[in-house]
Design an enzyme around this catalytic site. Sequence first.
Site: not given
Length: 749
Positions: A29, A47
Amino acid sequence: MTVAAREAKEEATRLRLRLRGAVQGVGFRPFAYGLAARFALGGFVRNDAQGVTVEVEGAQTEGFVAALQRELPPLARLDGVEIETLAPRGERRFVIETTAQGVARTRIPADSATCEKCLDDLFDPSSRFHLYPFVNCTHCGPRYTLTQRLPYDRAQTSMARFPMCADCARDYADPTNRRFHAEPIACPNCGPRLSHEPAEIVAALRVGKIVALKGIGGFHLLCDARNAEAVARLRARKNREAKPFAIMVANEASVSLFARPRAEERALLRAPAHPIVLVESRKILPVSVAPDMSRIGVMLAYAPVHHLLFHAAGGRRDAPQDFVLVATSANPGGAPLIIDNDEAREKLAAIADLIVTHDRDIVTRADDSVMQMVDGAPAFLRRARGFVPEPIDLGEDGPSVLACGGHLKATLTLTREREAFVCQHVGDLSDAETFRFYRESAAHLLRLLDVKPDAYACDLHPDYLSTRFAEESGAPVLRVQHHAAHVAAIGAEHGVAGALFGAALDGHGLGQNECGKPGGNWGGEALRLDARGGFFRAGHVAPLALPGGDRAAREPLRMGVAAFAALGRLDEAAGFFASRPEAAELARIFSVRPAPFTTSLGRLFDAASALLGFSRRQDFEGQAAMRLEALVETPRALAGGFVLRETEVDFAPLLAHFIDTRPDPREGAELLHGTLIEGLGAWLAALAQPGEKIALGGGCMMNRILTEGLAGMLRENGFTPLLARKIPPNDGGLSLGQAVLARAKLKQE
């Protein structure tokens, strides 16, 4: 709206990327966040249940997609990318969104060796992580071994008891920091502590003491590898007479002091997992480190505490260092690897002179993985730390199966949708504590992946504890023939679904008769699998008698006498083995009580080793065959050394040559390997369809010389050999094959 703004809006595109693979817990990320900033894109990353979803909007989305796939974080891996074009929304800001619901369907990354940036922190006096034995970031450190359950966040790990200090909390929350959401993050102000200082540990090692050190996946037993007396004491205390030890060195520059690594072996040594790698030995260290072996298992320091030991020994970080350690699993008497502090103090007190603990619990034990280069690519001998629980893609969704493996080198495999999760190496289930570890591993897999199996799969052998475990589950049980599972495992990792031809060459497995009932001792099999989970026995190695059953695998002399029986020369056995008086008694028993037969290639190796002078009881499984492999410089075939008859290959002429000429061990070992390569290659070529793929599995495929020679010969004859790459070819991969064949059978119901 200005003309420039209108043009920018018209040029903007919006893409949605759905990413599958090792993309959670690896710094993906913040990586996407940084890329979006570089390409001036808006959107988000989060996610989700299947992996990671990214939406990006702006004029440079194509550059973002290319860079994302080209510049992955060190531990990330993409198994699939789906890209969808969306209508632009005018977003200019890129954000990291909270995790979506259903994340328990994802996975945990494997443990990884300390990265270079964390090593910089470890040895930087200005860093708050200076000389801290638990430094880590999203690019490195423990994952699987400290995680209780999904979702993978700090509260579900053994780090939950260590509240983050303000500095660590700030790093954890900062998307631009490489410790963003690094769940094990800690520093000296808030994290775990080591029970002894590195200088004290090194001082003990330098005077010949044995140290038990708690690491990432369990305790190691360490001693100075240059000290023959210390190595001998470790062998005596651990009751490990001859099985080779691995060594740990400070860094890649140190490897060449003790071994001769090839370029590809160096690359494997420095891979993120830092496995043990078999490398040609320089024979510098005492013989007792790896008796009778031409190669030695080497691994680089992989945890911060290891680096601190070598630092305390006086070495510079990247300079060659002759301080070298034997590093072996702390598992006395064949029991599983010890991970608990109290258990270590109780069970290792008689082995170690110093026991070093820390207060971060190990949730799941994991031995060091062991690998070698075979036929130009890495291959496993033991798959554990650094690779588990990375799944194997089965190509399509299917029923969920818990496959229970075999009895030796046991593993379990749990399938979930299109993925197969093979657990870490468990070991020999004859040991009661190892069987408890086996049960723990099954429970951990089921809890971690949140799966209720549709069925259990197991071996045909009714006395395997893995079979009994399946039978006690209360779930439907599918029994899978041992060697069919070996071939299926190779096919599965290569993405070959359905029909497949292959050979399973190993020590032992219960066969199956024409009626589908268990029977016979197999181990040198050519099999043809079908798409329904069944198989046909296309051929086999010529049988030899198996005097004493399982004892023959431990006592090569028995197979040596069996060779005389196969040749009709039983009356010569006692004279040939004149120094072994028990040979005469074995020959007498043969003459009055026929033994069962086996087609095992492993037992053929044992017969040859006895005829070449290695007839003593084996200290560990495969010892005699490993000694023969270590002697080979150039394999060469004996003219007329084998016979092909219909579906059978018979190496009786080679055994007769050994009896008649009594070659020295090196010459015999080279003739054995060369003749096996030529004979097995001719046999498989005669049974296969022109140009087809041939899977090569079973424990004998751990023999690098045999595997490379056989694969090369098949390739020369137009076939495509498939070798084990993602799992070991031995029984460590058996559960994967069981799972694949069981799923195929379930799909027919």
